[in-house]
Write an enzyme that holds these catalytic residues in place. Sequence first.
Site, PDB file in Angstrom:
ATOM      1  N   ASN A   9       0.866  -1.176   0.000  1.00  0.00           N
ATOM      2  CA  ASN A   9       0.000   0.000   0.000  1.00  0.00           C
ATOM      3  C   ASN A   9       0.903   1.225   0.000  1.00  0.00           C
ATOM      4  O   ASN A   9       1.530   1.532   0.998  1.00  0.00           O
ATOM      5  CB  ASN A   9      -0.887  -0.042   1.262  1.00  0.00           C
ATOM      6  CG  ASN A   9      -1.660   1.244   1.473  1.00  0.00           C
ATOM      7  OD1 ASN A   9      -1.780   2.067   0.558  1.00  0.00           O
ATOM      8  ND2 ASN A   9      -2.201   1.422   2.666  1.00  0.00           N
ATOM      9  N   LYS A  11       0.078   4.332  -0.232  1.00  0.00           N
ATOM     10  CA  LYS A  11      -0.512   5.541   0.365  1.00  0.00           C
ATOM     11  C   LYS A  11      -0.271   6.738  -0.573  1.00  0.00           C
ATOM     12  O   LYS A  11      -0.301   6.546  -1.777  1.00  0.00           O
ATOM     13  CB  LYS A  11       0.067   5.759   1.772  1.00  0.00           C
ATOM     14  CG  LYS A  11      -0.032   4.467   2.598  1.00  0.00           C
ATOM     15  CD  LYS A  11       0.280   4.631   4.048  1.00  0.00           C
ATOM     16  CE  LYS A  11       0.112   3.275   4.736  1.00  0.00           C
ATOM     17  NZ  LYS A  11       0.297   3.346   6.173  1.00  0.00           N
ATOM     18  N   HIS A  95      -9.243   1.210   5.191  1.00  0.00           N
ATOM     19  CA  HIS A  95      -7.932   1.352   5.843  1.00  0.00           C
ATOM     20  C   HIS A  95      -8.079   2.262   7.067  1.00  0.00           C
ATOM     21  O   HIS A  95      -8.854   3.214   7.037  1.00  0.00           O
ATOM     22  CB  HIS A  95      -6.912   1.930   4.856  1.00  0.00           C
ATOM     23  CG  HIS A  95      -5.523   1.882   5.391  1.00  0.00           C
ATOM     24  ND1 HIS A  95      -5.044   2.847   6.251  1.00  0.00           N
ATOM     25  CD2 HIS A  95      -4.535   0.981   5.229  1.00  0.00           C
ATOM     26  CE1 HIS A  95      -3.794   2.525   6.589  1.00  0.00           C
ATOM     27  NE2 HIS A  95      -3.461   1.405   5.980  1.00  0.00           N
ATOM     28  N   GLU A  97      -6.360   4.595   8.150  1.00  0.00           N
ATOM     29  CA  GLU A  97      -6.144   6.027   7.886  1.00  0.00           C
ATOM     30  C   GLU A  97      -7.402   6.655   7.289  1.00  0.00           C
ATOM     31  O   GLU A  97      -7.695   7.828   7.546  1.00  0.00           O
ATOM     32  CB  GLU A  97      -4.920   6.216   6.966  1.00  0.00           C
ATOM     33  CG  GLU A  97      -3.625   5.989   7.748  1.00  0.00           C
ATOM     34  CD  GLU A  97      -2.455   5.485   6.927  1.00  0.00           C
ATOM     35  OE1 GLU A  97      -2.494   5.575   5.686  1.00  0.00           O
ATOM     36  OE2 GLU A  97      -1.496   4.979   7.539  1.00  0.00           O
ATOM     37  N   GLU A 167      -5.065  -5.061  10.748  1.00  0.00           N
ATOM     38  CA  GLU A 167      -4.037  -4.038  10.928  1.00  0.00           C
ATOM     39  C   GLU A 167      -4.260  -3.314  12.247  1.00  0.00           C
ATOM     40  O   GLU A 167      -5.022  -2.344  12.302  1.00  0.00           O
ATOM     41  CB  GLU A 167      -4.104  -3.028   9.779  1.00  0.00           C
ATOM     42  CG  GLU A 167      -3.876  -3.630   8.422  1.00  0.00           C
ATOM     43  CD  GLU A 167      -3.268  -2.615   7.467  1.00  0.00           C
ATOM     44  OE1 GLU A 167      -2.184  -2.880   6.947  1.00  0.00           O
ATOM     45  OE2 GLU A 167      -3.860  -1.543   7.287  1.00  0.00           O
ATOM     46  N   GLY A 173       2.974   2.121  10.739  1.00  0.00           N
ATOM     47  CA  GLY A 173       3.907   3.225  10.565  1.00  0.00           C
ATOM     48  C   GLY A 173       4.656   3.586  11.843  1.00  0.00           C
ATOM     49  O   GLY A 173       5.309   4.622  11.919  1.00  0.00           O
ATOM     50  N   SER A 213       3.802  -2.246  10.124  1.00  0.00           N
ATOM     51  CA  SER A 213       5.267  -2.321  10.251  1.00  0.00           C
ATOM     52  C   SER A 213       5.848  -3.660   9.813  1.00  0.00           C
ATOM     53  O   SER A 213       6.783  -4.168  10.436  1.00  0.00           O
ATOM     54  CB  SER A 213       5.705  -1.971  11.672  1.00  0.00           C
ATOM     55  OG  SER A 213       5.328  -0.637  11.986  1.00  0.00           O
TER      56      SER A 213
HETATM   57  P1  PGA Z   1       3.157   0.230   7.535  1.00  0.00           P
HETATM   58  O1  PGA Z   1       1.671   0.447   6.986  1.00  0.00           O
HETATM   59  O2  PGA Z   1       3.662  -1.061   6.940  1.00  0.00           O
HETATM   60  O3  PGA Z   1       3.938   1.426   7.067  1.00  0.00           O
HETATM   61  O4  PGA Z   1       3.057   0.137   9.017  1.00  0.00           O
HETATM   62  C1  PGA Z   1       0.787  -0.636   6.865  1.00  0.00           C
HETATM   63  C2  PGA Z   1      -0.519  -0.154   6.300  1.00  0.00           C
HETATM   64  O5  PGA Z   1      -0.931   0.977   6.630  1.00  0.00           O
HETATM   65  O6  PGA Z   1      -1.195  -0.856   5.528  1.00  0.00           O
END
Ligand code: PGA
Length: 249
Positions: A9, A11, A95, A97, A167, A173, A213
């Site tokens: 992903n 983003k 997601h 976010e 997640e 992140g 992560s």
């Molecule tokens: P990340 O993000 O691997 O940077 O933690 C995962 C995601 O948001 O799908």
Amino acid sequence: MRRPAIAGNWKMYKTRAETLAFFRTFLPLIEGTKHCDIVVAPPFTAICAAVEAVRGTKVAVSGQDLHWQAEGAFTGEVSGKMLAESGCTYVIVGHSERRQYFGETDESVQRKTKAALESNLTPIVCVGESLAEREANQTEAVLKRQFECGLGALTAEEFSRILIAYEPVWAIGTGRTATPEIAAEAHRYIRGLAAAHFTHEQASVLRILYGGSVKPDNIKGLMAQAEIDGALVGGASLDAKSFAEIVNY
Ligand code: PGA
């Protein structure tokens, strides 16, 4: 057996030129890879470039979000029909976010999941608890609510065409990955919800990805868990070499 899937992903990262540069490095590194499905979700503006770049390879392209209507007066939105026409075969839905910053709710997740399926896209539906919810022992309650309100109304046939990504928001992140055991426990719980709502058979073929992560140095441990069927990778999917290492765990 459930076939693993590794999805990146991106983003709000990468221009068209950066997308092409990524695939120039990435594609040779995964040329012989057969053990998993590979998916990349670029921002909308780079989807066409990605689709061109992966043509003839086994890499699939995904949207990061969609609107639930096929078209309409919804400034700034993109529909499943548009994603499918652009060459996407997957789309990420719900997601954290989107939930956190853009008002995504369990109800909109449900509408978007249905819309994705209507456009023949494979939705990767995200669920997961925040740090406060985990610390308050609310993880299972949150997953149950997200599952029931977001996916409970799907038909059995619709449910058979989705992927779920677990997640935990506190791991996204932050560099703070859930341990393989913590992730597997949540996956087991989600699979139990699927068995209760649909059938054991359906639950046993449901692919549940872990996200938060994921890096080249922790993917092996995560994938060693029978409950974990793949990964949704954010930051580490932006670098072609590190994403290829994850894909080739
Ligand atoms: P990340 O993000 O691997 O940077 O933690 C995962 C995601 O948001 O799908």
